[in-house]
Design a protein around this motif. Structure first.
Motif, PDB file in Angstrom:
ATOM      1  N   VAL A 189       0.007  32.019  38.270  1.00  0.00           N
ATOM      2  CA  VAL A 189       1.564  31.345  38.600  1.00  0.00           C
ATOM      3  C   VAL A 189       2.444  32.549  37.927  1.00  0.00           C
ATOM      4  N   THR A 190       2.296  32.941  36.723  1.00  0.00           N
ATOM      5  CA  THR A 190       3.236  33.808  36.338  1.00  0.00           C
ATOM      6  C   THR A 190       3.342  35.010  36.940  1.00  0.00           C
ATOM      7  N   THR A 191       2.147  35.667  37.352  1.00  0.00           N
ATOM      8  CA  THR A 191       2.259  36.915  38.064  1.00  0.00           C
ATOM      9  C   THR A 191       3.017  36.784  39.437  1.00  0.00           C
ATOM     10  N   VAL A 192       2.340  35.785  40.080  1.00  0.00           N
ATOM     11  CA  VAL A 192       3.343  35.409  41.419  1.00  0.00           C
ATOM     12  C   VAL A 192       4.775  35.200  41.310  1.00  0.00           C
ATOM     13  N   ALA A 193       5.288  34.514  40.049  1.00  0.00           N
ATOM     14  CA  ALA A 193       6.420  34.440  39.962  1.00  0.00           C
ATOM     15  C   ALA A 193       7.334  35.505  39.725  1.00  0.00           C
TER      16      ALA A 193
END
Length: 329
Positions: free
Chosen positions: A310-314
């Motif tokens: 989630v943090t990488t995609v965001a």
């Protein structure tokens, strides 16, 4: 988990062999690795770590296999955050690109040795004092809050720690680099070079990183063998990872939030475990507190992986949106 001596010997031998191979095959001849070279070797080291985890899964079972992978993924994600500091160190000491591999490898080797000491000290403390879990848990929760508030700022300057200041104070240092040499002789005096100072900076910085990473992995597994292996394999691939994602680090703008979530989750998990093994007389009269069920390994691994995705995609979407806005302007 009963680990025979020969398994320990084989694992340590593999790690030493990988270090020697790195030193002889890549660092002995100074060069700046290409993106393709860094990608191939980084994938190779991750592959070795995964194969090791599959062997743990096969011979020791799903529980220990899951603990290893949860620990490895956590240590790897924390090491990515460490790379921000490594970039600052390389920039502060103006380390030539072709010499950066040597600094990283020597610094990581030094850190691996000291981390091993920390691991065995931590394991001994946990064995003797169950209340250590309270300390580890509370520290990780505090670290998570600090991580969420502070995060990483790309224009931040590197601040020398106490170990580095002592090194500069007591050891005479040259002003310029002398190839890939750590020491040199000038006018009959033996001096250390800026390359050696950069090496001390990398090694001592990674020791400080161990202050939160060691308690974090003990929150996922109390098996000393798995803690050691996960730490070692995550550190061994750090040099290749540095050259692979150097230049991409500033795009991971939400990474510190993801790490804060992971550290906070593991801290909470440790506190729950501390309550289950409670022996402190002023907490529930020294009796175990089992009101909150312990968090299973599969859930820990799921939370860690989902948080990182989630943090990488965001972060990537945030950068994409920023680039589009700049293009429109």
């Amino acid at each position: 988990m009963d680990v025979p001596f020969w398994v320990w010997a084989l694992t340590v031998g593999l790690i030493l062999a990988m270090l020697v191979f790195d030193l002889v095959g890549h660092v002995r001849t100074p060069h700046a690795p290409t993106l393709r070279e860094a990608a191939l070797w980084s994938a190779g080291y991750v592959g070795i770590a995964v194969v090791f985890g599959l062997l743990v899964l096969w011979f020791a079972g799903a529980e220990y296999g899951g603990e290893y992978f949860a620990g490895y993924v956590t240590e790897k994600s924390l090491s990515v955050d460490n790379l921000f500091v490594f970039v600052l160190i390389m920039s502060s000491f103006a380390v030539p690109r072709q010499l950066q591999q040597k600094v990283l490898l020597y610094g990581i080797t030094f850190a691996l040795v000291l981390r091993t000491v920390f691991i065995f000290v931590g394991a001994a403390a946990i064995e003797q004092f169950s209340w250590v879990f309270y300390l580890f848990g509370a520290f990780l929760v505090w670290t998570a809050i600090a991580q969420a508030r502070g995060g990483h700022q790309g224009d931040e300057e590197f601040s020398e720690n106490g170990i580095l200041r002592l090194t500069r104070r007591f050891l005479p240092t040259t002003e310029e680099y002398h190839g890939d040499r750590l020491t040199t002789t000038i006018d009959g005096r033996r001096l250390i070079t800026p390359l050696a100072i950069a090496l001390v900076a990398i090694g001592s910085a990674d020791i400080l990183f161990a202050v939160d990473s060691i308690p974090a992995i003990f929150g996922l597994t109390q098996e000393t063998f798995l803690v050691f292996a996960a730490n070692a394999f995550s550190l061994l691939g750090l040099r290749q990872l540095y050259f692979l994602i150097d230049g991409l680090l500033d795009r991971l703008v939400y990474l510190h939030y993801g790490l804060a979530v992971i550290l906070g989750f593991i801290g909470f998990k440790l506190l729950v475990h501390a309550l289950h093994t409670n022996e402190l007389p002023f907490v529930n009269g020294g009796e175990h507190v089992t009101l909150i069920p312990e968090i299973p390994t599969w859930l820990s691994l799921a939370v860690i992986l989902v948080t990182l995705v989630v943090t990488t995609v965001a972060s990537l979407l945030k950068n994409r949106s920023a680039r589009s806005s700049r293009s429109a302007a």
